[in-house]
Design a protein around this motif. Structure first.
Motif, PDB file in Angstrom:
ATOM      1  N   MET A   1     -20.590  15.157  43.149  1.00  0.00           N
ATOM      2  CA  MET A   1     -20.834  14.162  44.185  1.00  0.00           C
ATOM      3  C   MET A   1     -19.770  14.416  45.269  1.00  0.00           C
TER       4      MET A   1
ATOM      5  N   VAL B   1     -32.647   7.468  40.236  1.00  0.00           N
ATOM      6  CA  VAL B   1     -31.444   6.686  39.911  1.00  0.00           C
ATOM      7  C   VAL B   1     -31.802   5.197  39.955  1.00  0.00           C
TER       8      VAL B   1
ATOM      9  N   ARG C   1     -29.975  -1.417  46.758  1.00  0.00           N
ATOM     10  CA  ARG C   1     -29.619  -2.067  45.509  1.00  0.00           C
ATOM     11  C   ARG C   1     -28.960  -3.401  45.809  1.00  0.00           C
TER      12      ARG C   1
ATOM     13  N   LYS D   1     -30.050   2.540  38.621  1.00  0.00           N
ATOM     14  CA  LYS D   1     -28.987   1.546  38.444  1.00  0.00           C
ATOM     15  C   LYS D   1     -29.253   0.327  39.327  1.00  0.00           C
TER      16      LYS D   1
ATOM     17  N   ASN E   1     -25.880   4.443  35.594  1.00  0.00           N
ATOM     18  CA  ASN E   1     -24.425   4.525  35.714  1.00  0.00           C
ATOM     19  C   ASN E   1     -23.670   3.655  34.724  1.00  0.00           C
TER      20      ASN E   1
ATOM     21  N   MET F   1     -22.357  19.300  37.721  1.00  0.00           N
ATOM     22  CA  MET F   1     -22.800  18.174  38.554  1.00  0.00           C
ATOM     23  C   MET F   1     -21.689  17.862  39.543  1.00  0.00           C
TER      24      MET F   1
ATOM     25  N   MET G   1     -28.161  13.451  46.804  1.00  0.00           N
ATOM     26  CA  MET G   1     -28.588  12.065  46.616  1.00  0.00           C
ATOM     27  C   MET G   1     -29.536  11.711  47.781  1.00  0.00           C
ATOM     28  N   SER G   2     -29.793  10.424  47.973  1.00  0.00           N
ATOM     29  CA  SER G   2     -30.783  10.039  48.991  1.00  0.00           C
ATOM     30  C   SER G   2     -30.521  10.682  50.349  1.00  0.00           C
TER      31      SER G   2
ATOM     32  N   ILE H   1     -25.143   9.175  34.600  1.00  0.00           N
ATOM     33  CA  ILE H   1     -24.542   9.727  35.818  1.00  0.00           C
ATOM     34  C   ILE H   1     -23.306   8.937  36.239  1.00  0.00           C
TER      35      ILE H   1
ATOM     36  N   ARG I   1     -30.425  13.573  42.409  1.00  0.00           N
ATOM     37  CA  ARG I   1     -30.294  12.198  41.907  1.00  0.00           C
ATOM     38  C   ARG I   1     -30.554  11.244  43.069  1.00  0.00           C
ATOM     39  N   VAL I   2     -31.734  10.658  43.086  1.00  0.00           N
ATOM     40  CA  VAL I   2     -32.147   9.861  44.237  1.00  0.00           C
ATOM     41  C   VAL I   2     -32.408   8.415  43.823  1.00  0.00           C
ATOM     42  N   GLY I   3     -31.681   7.491  44.442  1.00  0.00           N
ATOM     43  CA  GLY I   3     -31.851   6.080  44.149  1.00  0.00           C
ATOM     44  C   GLY I   3     -32.450   5.319  45.309  1.00  0.00           C
ATOM     45  N   THR I   4     -31.636   5.093  46.333  1.00  0.00           N
ATOM     46  CA  THR I   4     -32.025   4.231  47.451  1.00  0.00           C
ATOM     47  C   THR I   4     -33.325   4.672  48.128  1.00  0.00           C
TER      48      THR I   4
HETATM   49  C1  PLP Z   1     -25.859   5.799  42.694  1.00  0.00           C
HETATM   50  C2  PLP Z   1     -25.764   7.270  42.489  1.00  0.00           C
HETATM   51  C3  PLP Z   1     -26.727   8.150  43.009  1.00  0.00           C
HETATM   52  C4  PLP Z   1     -27.888   7.707  43.896  1.00  0.00           C
HETATM   53  O1  PLP Z   1     -27.427   7.412  45.166  1.00  0.00           O
HETATM   54  P1  PLP Z   1     -28.458   7.039  46.350  1.00  0.00           P
HETATM   55  O2  PLP Z   1     -27.663   7.279  47.573  1.00  0.00           O
HETATM   56  O3  PLP Z   1     -28.860   5.633  46.151  1.00  0.00           O
HETATM   57  O4  PLP Z   1     -29.606   7.989  46.242  1.00  0.00           O
HETATM   58  C5  PLP Z   1     -26.617   9.492  42.704  1.00  0.00           C
HETATM   59  N1  PLP Z   1     -25.608   9.962  41.942  1.00  0.00           N
HETATM   60  C6  PLP Z   1     -24.664   9.170  41.436  1.00  0.00           C
HETATM   61  C7  PLP Z   1     -23.590   9.740  40.604  1.00  0.00           C
HETATM   62  C8  PLP Z   1     -24.701   7.795  41.703  1.00  0.00           C
HETATM   63  O5  PLP Z   1     -23.727   7.010  41.213  1.00  0.00           O
END
Ligand code: PLP
Length: 229
Positions: A162, A34, A229, A36, A57, A160, A204-205, A78, A220-223
């Motif tokens: 969250m 991820v 961010r 963004k 995003n 999907m 996610m993370s 996403i 879906r892994v960002g941080t």
């Molecule tokens: C930002 C986001 C993520 C990633 O989140 P992290 O906690 O940074 O891994 C995953 N899915 C969606 C839909 C997001 O908006």
């Protein structure tokens, strides 16, 4: 927090370990990085480690990144999509994970037909029933899937979600399980699974290992990958 290369190695190892714990094939889980609000340089670092699938995003930001980084990558939408932005979304994304209403589906179908492009999609489900979150209610997912089957340029591949934010990843487990069971129910009803194994994008993370234990095929892994961010 390490470098992107160190983080990605660590995440891959954790994905493998979680899959093995659950008796699953580690190759059945794909990492969506991820990106963004991350720089092109950060994305290039991930690319240098062989990462190809990225999640974005915000449409304008995604458009710029796709233009700059070009071919060979796989871009997942996403974030929440407005129907009046369907044309750009249809052009730049390779998968839309956040399909949650017929109006958006129909807008995408028109644009995709013009482009002659087939779009893999996931239905976003609001498992926690949170007012502030997008996604179809679990009880309405079947009807939406039925409507999507009529649209020949959308390729429905799975679900999907969250779940509600939680400090403890164990609190997400029940929601992840709920998404998997919903996927199984819709498959049994002939509403999912026409285009290969059902994809479940969840985790996610903070909770991707629990999600994998519960059946995630996309995390879906960002941080944890790029840092804050
Ligand atoms: C930002 C986001 C993520 C990633 O989140 P992290 O906690 O940074 O891994 C995953 N899915 C969606 C839909 C997001 O908006």
């Amino acid at each position: 927090m390490g470098t992107v290369a160190e983080n990605i190695e660590a995440i891959r190892a954790r994905i493998r370990a979680a899959a093995e714990r659950a008796g699953r094939d580690p190759d059945s889980v794909r990492l969506v990085a991820v990106s963004k609000r991350q720089s092109l340089a950060a994305i290039r670092e991930a690319m240098a480690c062989g990462q190809r699938v990225f999640g974005e995003n915000y449409l304008q930001e995604a458009e710029e990144k796709v233009a700059a980084l070009g071919q060979g990558l796989v871009w997942h939408c996403i974030g929440h999509l407005q129907s009046n932005k369907a044309r750009i979304a249809a052009e730049i994304f390779d998968c839309i994970e956040t399909l949650d209403r017929p109006k958006l589906a129909k807008a995408l179908e028109i644009r995709l037909a013009e482009l002659g492009k087939i779009m893999p999609i996931l239905v976003q489900v609001n498992v926690g029933g949170e007012a502030q979150k997008a996604g179809v209610a679990p009880k309405d997912a079947g009807q939406l899937c039925r409507e999507l089957q009529q649209l020949s340029h959308l390729r429905l591949q799975g679900l999907m979600t969250m779940p509600p934010f939680a400090e403890d990843p164990e609190e997400s487990r029940g929601y992840f399980r709920q998404l998997r069971l919903l996927g199984e129910e819709l498959t049994a009803q002939g509403l999912l699974g026409q285009h290969g194994p059902v994809q479940l994008s969840m985790g996610m993370s903070g909770d991707f290992e629990v999600a994998i234990e519960e059946g995630a095929t996309l995390v879906r892994v960002g941080t944890a990958l790029f840092g804050e961010r």
